[in-house]
Design a protein around this motif. Structure first.
Motif, PDB file in Angstrom:
ATOM      1  N   ALA A   1     -45.700   0.743  22.441  1.00  0.00           N
ATOM      2  CA  ALA A   1     -45.983   0.410  23.755  1.00  0.00           C
ATOM      3  C   ALA A   1     -45.007   0.605  24.841  1.00  0.00           C
ATOM      4  O   ALA A   1     -45.016   1.548  26.253  1.00  0.00           O
ATOM      5  CB  ALA A   1     -46.383  -1.005  23.633  1.00  0.00           C
ATOM      6  N   VAL A   2     -43.570  -0.088  24.489  1.00  0.00           N
ATOM      7  CA  VAL A   2     -42.430   0.562  25.590  1.00  0.00           C
ATOM      8  C   VAL A   2     -42.571   1.398  25.215  1.00  0.00           C
ATOM      9  O   VAL A   2     -42.156   2.032  26.480  1.00  0.00           O
ATOM     10  CB  VAL A   2     -40.824  -0.201  24.933  1.00  0.00           C
ATOM     11  CG1 VAL A   2     -39.630   0.740  25.789  1.00  0.00           C
ATOM     12  CG2 VAL A   2     -41.239  -1.418  24.504  1.00  0.00           C
ATOM     13  N   LEU A   3     -42.264   2.471  24.702  1.00  0.00           N
ATOM     14  CA  LEU A   3     -41.800   4.200  24.872  1.00  0.00           C
ATOM     15  C   LEU A   3     -43.536   4.435  25.420  1.00  0.00           C
ATOM     16  O   LEU A   3     -42.338   5.761  26.394  1.00  0.00           O
ATOM     17  CB  LEU A   3     -41.338   5.207  24.029  1.00  0.00           C
ATOM     18  CG  LEU A   3     -40.591   4.266  22.832  1.00  0.00           C
ATOM     19  CD1 LEU A   3     -39.869   4.617  21.640  1.00  0.00           C
ATOM     20  CD2 LEU A   3     -39.361   4.651  24.004  1.00  0.00           C
TER      21      LEU A   3
ATOM     22  N   GLN B   1     -37.701  -6.005  28.574  1.00  0.00           N
ATOM     23  CA  GLN B   1     -37.375  -7.049  29.273  1.00  0.00           C
ATOM     24  C   GLN B   1     -38.757  -8.293  29.200  1.00  0.00           C
ATOM     25  O   GLN B   1     -38.547  -9.142  29.534  1.00  0.00           O
ATOM     26  CB  GLN B   1     -37.156  -7.248  29.713  1.00  0.00           C
ATOM     27  CG  GLN B   1     -37.092  -6.729  31.070  1.00  0.00           C
ATOM     28  CD  GLN B   1     -37.266  -5.114  31.455  1.00  0.00           C
ATOM     29  OE1 GLN B   1     -36.661  -4.394  30.191  1.00  0.00           O
ATOM     30  NE2 GLN B   1     -36.762  -4.495  32.416  1.00  0.00           N
ATOM     31  N   ARG B   2     -40.070  -7.513  29.400  1.00  0.00           N
ATOM     32  CA  ARG B   2     -41.124  -8.746  29.048  1.00  0.00           C
ATOM     33  C   ARG B   2     -41.811  -8.802  27.906  1.00  0.00           C
ATOM     34  O   ARG B   2     -42.746  -9.029  27.992  1.00  0.00           O
ATOM     35  CB  ARG B   2     -42.192  -7.453  30.422  1.00  0.00           C
ATOM     36  CG  ARG B   2     -41.962  -7.271  31.438  1.00  0.00           C
ATOM     37  CD  ARG B   2     -41.405  -8.975  32.386  1.00  0.00           C
ATOM     38  NE  ARG B   2     -41.745  -7.942  33.831  1.00  0.00           N
ATOM     39  CZ  ARG B   2     -40.384  -7.862  34.515  1.00  0.00           C
ATOM     40  NH1 ARG B   2     -39.268  -8.996  33.311  1.00  0.00           N
ATOM     41  NH2 ARG B   2     -39.891  -7.769  35.364  1.00  0.00           N
TER      42      ARG B   2
ATOM     43  N   GLY C   1     -33.660  -4.516  24.142  1.00  0.00           N
ATOM     44  CA  GLY C   1     -34.228  -5.307  25.267  1.00  0.00           C
ATOM     45  C   GLY C   1     -35.048  -6.256  24.602  1.00  0.00           C
ATOM     46  O   GLY C   1     -35.801  -7.470  25.823  1.00  0.00           O
ATOM     47  N   VAL C   2     -36.130  -5.928  24.073  1.00  0.00           N
ATOM     48  CA  VAL C   2     -36.456  -7.022  23.549  1.00  0.00           C
ATOM     49  C   VAL C   2     -36.596  -7.670  23.011  1.00  0.00           C
ATOM     50  O   VAL C   2     -35.604  -8.168  21.799  1.00  0.00           O
ATOM     51  CB  VAL C   2     -37.974  -6.430  22.671  1.00  0.00           C
ATOM     52  CG1 VAL C   2     -38.656  -7.329  21.945  1.00  0.00           C
ATOM     53  CG2 VAL C   2     -38.690  -5.381  22.768  1.00  0.00           C
ATOM     54  N   GLN C   3     -37.135  -9.516  23.327  1.00  0.00           N
ATOM     55  CA  GLN C   3     -36.978 -10.991  22.712  1.00  0.00           C
ATOM     56  C   GLN C   3     -37.401 -11.545  21.743  1.00  0.00           C
ATOM     57  O   GLN C   3     -38.715 -11.377  21.350  1.00  0.00           O
ATOM     58  CB  GLN C   3     -37.056 -11.969  24.405  1.00  0.00           C
ATOM     59  CG  GLN C   3     -36.003 -11.264  25.729  1.00  0.00           C
ATOM     60  CD  GLN C   3     -34.076 -11.763  25.497  1.00  0.00           C
ATOM     61  OE1 GLN C   3     -34.445 -12.720  24.731  1.00  0.00           O
ATOM     62  NE2 GLN C   3     -33.665 -10.697  25.550  1.00  0.00           N
ATOM     63  N   ALA C   4     -36.572 -11.634  20.839  1.00  0.00           N
ATOM     64  CA  ALA C   4     -37.538 -11.967  19.240  1.00  0.00           C
ATOM     65  C   ALA C   4     -36.711 -12.711  19.370  1.00  0.00           C
ATOM     66  O   ALA C   4     -35.267 -13.022  18.913  1.00  0.00           O
ATOM     67  CB  ALA C   4     -37.171 -10.872  18.588  1.00  0.00           C
TER      68      ALA C   4
ATOM     69  N   TYR D   1     -46.272 -10.072  27.704  1.00  0.00           N
ATOM     70  CA  TYR D   1     -46.336  -9.291  26.098  1.00  0.00           C
ATOM     71  C   TYR D   1     -46.118  -9.972  25.156  1.00  0.00           C
ATOM     72  O   TYR D   1     -44.846 -10.141  24.260  1.00  0.00           O
ATOM     73  CB  TYR D   1     -45.782  -7.555  25.863  1.00  0.00           C
ATOM     74  CG  TYR D   1     -46.610  -7.033  24.935  1.00  0.00           C
ATOM     75  CD1 TYR D   1     -47.726  -5.629  25.897  1.00  0.00           C
ATOM     76  CD2 TYR D   1     -46.617  -6.360  23.927  1.00  0.00           C
ATOM     77  CE1 TYR D   1     -48.137  -4.790  25.012  1.00  0.00           C
ATOM     78  CE2 TYR D   1     -46.786  -5.326  23.867  1.00  0.00           C
ATOM     79  CZ  TYR D   1     -46.997  -4.504  23.883  1.00  0.00           C
ATOM     80  OH  TYR D   1     -48.659  -3.476  23.163  1.00  0.00           O
ATOM     81  N   PHE D   2     -47.097 -10.483  23.859  1.00  0.00           N
ATOM     82  CA  PHE D   2     -46.750 -11.649  23.495  1.00  0.00           C
ATOM     83  C   PHE D   2     -46.761 -10.779  21.909  1.00  0.00           C
ATOM     84  O   PHE D   2     -48.058 -10.304  22.044  1.00  0.00           O
ATOM     85  CB  PHE D   2     -47.291 -12.442  23.330  1.00  0.00           C
ATOM     86  CG  PHE D   2     -46.755 -13.895  24.772  1.00  0.00           C
ATOM     87  CD1 PHE D   2     -46.077 -14.388  23.877  1.00  0.00           C
ATOM     88  CD2 PHE D   2     -47.492 -13.239  25.732  1.00  0.00           C
ATOM     89  CE1 PHE D   2     -45.405 -14.777  25.154  1.00  0.00           C
ATOM     90  CE2 PHE D   2     -46.660 -13.727  26.706  1.00  0.00           C
ATOM     91  CZ  PHE D   2     -46.146 -14.802  26.705  1.00  0.00           C
TER      92      PHE D   2
END
Length: 695
Positions: free
Chosen positions: A46-48, A55-56, A81-84, A218-219
């Motif tokens: 999804a990011v690429l 960051q969202r 950068g993804v928050q986990a 995005y969850f």
């Protein structure tokens, strides 16, 4: 990494998950099917492809270790950068950020354990309880809060849920009321209150909700079968009216309903989101076909309970392995002794001790296996609730190592390398090459430091150029992810504590009615949760799985126990005893329990059987011999680089010093001195007993 490269190597179902990058998605993922691989590749894809900025994204897990693993995998996939975070970590971060704006003043202090405050509340109510009861009452308060029941409606909720309480329901309700009063007076906040307060801030302050929802669009929620009502409230507050939500879970691994977790959110996801895409992951890459078939057989017999209505049938992807072993024993002592023997045999055949686990229903079952493993010369690790990097000795060691790295300690080791450097620093915290005698806190501290020393050896083997700065960086990364270094020993753990882990060989012990299912599991839902516990235990095994039960608790006791109902149709209910077992059974039939050699009372406790007498009965102890035996044991342990208790336990040495055996037969008659110990140590021990000097 190009977007298409992220999809390479995924199986068809995993690829379907990765490509479902928008809208609600429900992933039903069986044990060992690569769910973490699927969801990390989905986020990266999804990011690429530009669907969402990293960051969202907020990926929610249930442990810090799982969050750290997600971040590490996403970084390797080109999506840093993804928050986990866990629910609690994400809530605390948001609450801390918005507190000055929406509340102001001194923020409350977060309490990590309720027991102290529960004890104060009980005293204020003039009620007296022991620590175990206080722990159970704290758990009850947690259950009430996550299921959104206040003190005034707690009694009714307990009756509806048919919960078994550690005390009178009215007393628990009084303590719960006082607990909340003291918490507010002292400006304290527990984990449940932290989630509640975050929900309240998001609900009552539109500008805060708007800012949070702008940040996170995005969850992804892992282990969705373990979500409780309070966590679901928080997730809904984060989402608002959006539906970019991917949930992942396995209804067959729902084992925390007693804490308030509910599989209904996973099983009812399509009712809440009718247009959701549902993908099932059933290809099991962890276990052999034999283990998978057994797991399917256990869960396939589910007859009731919410999770039992939707079954994932695993499909094995590995080559064939050994058949599961079913073993019946006369008593728990015989069961523990034979499990220890089988574990030793696996180690001798090349299975690392750290790749073997003994799993049981309740922690009280561990004592017999600790004793049996020690007697068989097998090192073990007791898996507890305390997190490794939060142990005081580990914190101290990390501080010392960090300071040494800043001081350039590598240069002071004269080229002896990382291993010597780490051992030198750890020696300042009390680490020695020779393990301490006995068990308890001193032993636990040494094992923690030994694990750090072993980790240094592992890192040095992987990268000979690694120095102390690299080692400290690895420690800090592991601490952030709660990724403890493995200890070299057979793992002893409860079935609940084993969830999320895996080993080459697993022993599932104590599988009798009243233990699994546990005696207080009465309703259909409770019984089926016990079945799922066994399923979780089986699916921890990659190759070897042994299931065992004992017909009696103590040697010579009445053989009235029945194997667990979950084994019916899967295991033979009788077994042919080995010659050694038949001889042991005959001895017990003719003689009954071992009598105390002083007063004649039947002995049932493990330590009493080793001593051959009641603990409080007088005995003639040769203290000089005991000192000599301990000195000899310490020397052997140091030479063989094994814990002292693996040579002989303190209780066995005391029994030897009391009886002073002069012949091989006399020594063999002492419990804890089996064939392996006789072969290895009989000659020097008998020499010490007769006053000679051992070779």
């Amino acid at each position: 990494m190009l977007a298409e490269g992220v999809l390479a190597g995924l199986d068809p179902e995993q690829r379907a998950v990765a490509e479902a990058v928008q809208g609600p998605v429900c992933v039903l993922a069986g044990a060992g099917t690569g769910k973490t691989r699927a969801i990390t590749h989905r986020i990266a894809y999804a990011v690429l492809t530009g669907v969402v900025a990293p960051q969202r994204v907020l990926a929610v897990t249930f442990t810090n270790r799982a969050a750290g693993e997600l971040r590490a995998r996403l970084h390797r996939l080109g999506a840093p950068g993804v928050q986990a975070r866990t629910f609690h970590a994400a809530a605390l971060r948001q609450l801390s950020y918005f507190w000055p704006r929406v509340v102001g003043g001194e923020p409350p202090k977060i309490i990590e354990s309720k027991i102290g405050l529960v004890a104060d509340a009980a005293r204020a109510c003039r009620l007296a309880f022991g620590r175990s009861e206080l722990r159970d009452i704290a758990a009850e308060i947690e259950w009430a809060k996550v299921t959104q029941h206040r003190p005034e409606d707690y009694a009714g909720a307990v009756a509806t849920a048919a919960r078994k309480l550690p005390a009178d329901v009215a007393d628990v309700a009084r303590i719960y009321t006082m607990y909340e009063t003291l918490r507010r007076e002292r400006n304290l906040l527990d984990f449940e209150g932290m989630l509640e307060l975050t929900v309240a801030v998001l609900t009552e302050h539109r500008e805060v909700a708007a800012q949070v929802r702008e940040q996170y669009r995005y969850f992804v929620v892992d282990e969705f079968q373990d979500v409780n009502p309070l966590q679901k409230l928080l997730l809904d507050a984060w989402l608002g009216d959006r539906d970019d939500l991917c949930v992942v879970g396995d209804p067959n691994q729902t084992i925390y309903s007693f804490t308030g977790a509910s599989p209904s959110y996973l099983l009812g996801f399509t009712r809440e989101h009718p247009d959701a895409k549902v993908v099932k992951l059933v290809r099991d890459y962890r276990s052999t076909p034999q283990v998978v078939a057994l797991a399917n057989g256990v869960i396939g017999q589910a007859t009731g309970g919410a999770a039992g209505r939707r079954v994932l049938e695993l499909v094995a992807q590995r080559p064939d392995g050994p058949e599961p072993v079913f073993a019946e024993y006369d008593d728990e002592v015989a069961e523990a002794d034979d499990v220890a023997r089988r574990a030793r045999k696996l180690i001798e055949e090349g299975v690392p001790a750290r790749e073997i686990a003994i799993l049981y229903r309740i922690n009280a079952q561990s004592e017999a296996y600790e004793s049996a493993l020690a007697a068989a010369g097998v090192p073990y690790v007791l898996r507890g609730a305390e997190r490794f990097f939060e142990r005081p000795e580990v914190r101290e060691a990390v501080i010392r190592l960090r300071g040494a790295a800043r001081a350039g300690a590598d240069a002071e080791t004269d080229g002896t390398g990382l291993i010597a450097t780490v051992r030198h620093v750890l020696s300042g915290a009390g680490f020695t090459d020779r393990p301490p005698e006995g068990t308890g806190a001193v032993r636990s501290r040494w094992e923690s430091l030994a694990a750090l020393a072993q980790l240094a050896e592992d890192i040095a083997a992987d990268d000979p150029s690694a120095g102390l700065p690299e080692f400290v960086a690895e420690l800090e990364e592991r601490a952030a992810a709660q990724h403890a270094p493995p200890l070299e020993g057979v793992t002893l753990a409860s079935l609940h504590a084993a969830k999320g882990l895996e080993w080459d060989a697993v022993f599932l012990v104590g599988l009798v009615e009243g233990t699994l299912p546990i005696v207080y599991a009465e309703t259909p839902d409770q019984i089926e949760e016990e079945r799922r516990l066994l399923y979780v235990g089986i699916t921890r095994a990659r190759e070897h799985v042994t299931l065992s039960w004992a017909l009696s608790r103590s040697p010579g006791g009445s053989r009235r126990r029945r194997p667990s109902r979950f084994l019916y149709g899967l295991a033979p209910m009788t077994t042919t005893p080995t010659p050694a077992r038949a001889e042991r059974a005959q001895r017990r039939t003719t003689r009954g329990p071992q009598p105390c050699r002083v007063c004649g009372r039947p002995l049932t406790a493990a330590i009493e059987r080793k001593l051959g007498r009641c603990e409080d009965c007088p005995a003639q102890l040769n203290e000089e011999l005991l000192v000599a035996l301990k000195e000899w044991r310490a020397k052997v342990a140091a030479e063989q680089r094994i814990p002292a208790y693996v040579v002989f336990t303190d209780a066995t040495l005391q029994a030897i010093a009391e009886r002073s055996p002069e012949t091989l037969e006399d020594l063999a008659a002492i419990p804890g001195v089996g064939k392996v110990k006789l072969d290895r140590y009989a000659k020097p021990v008998l020499a010490l007993c007769t006053g000679a000097t051992p070779n």
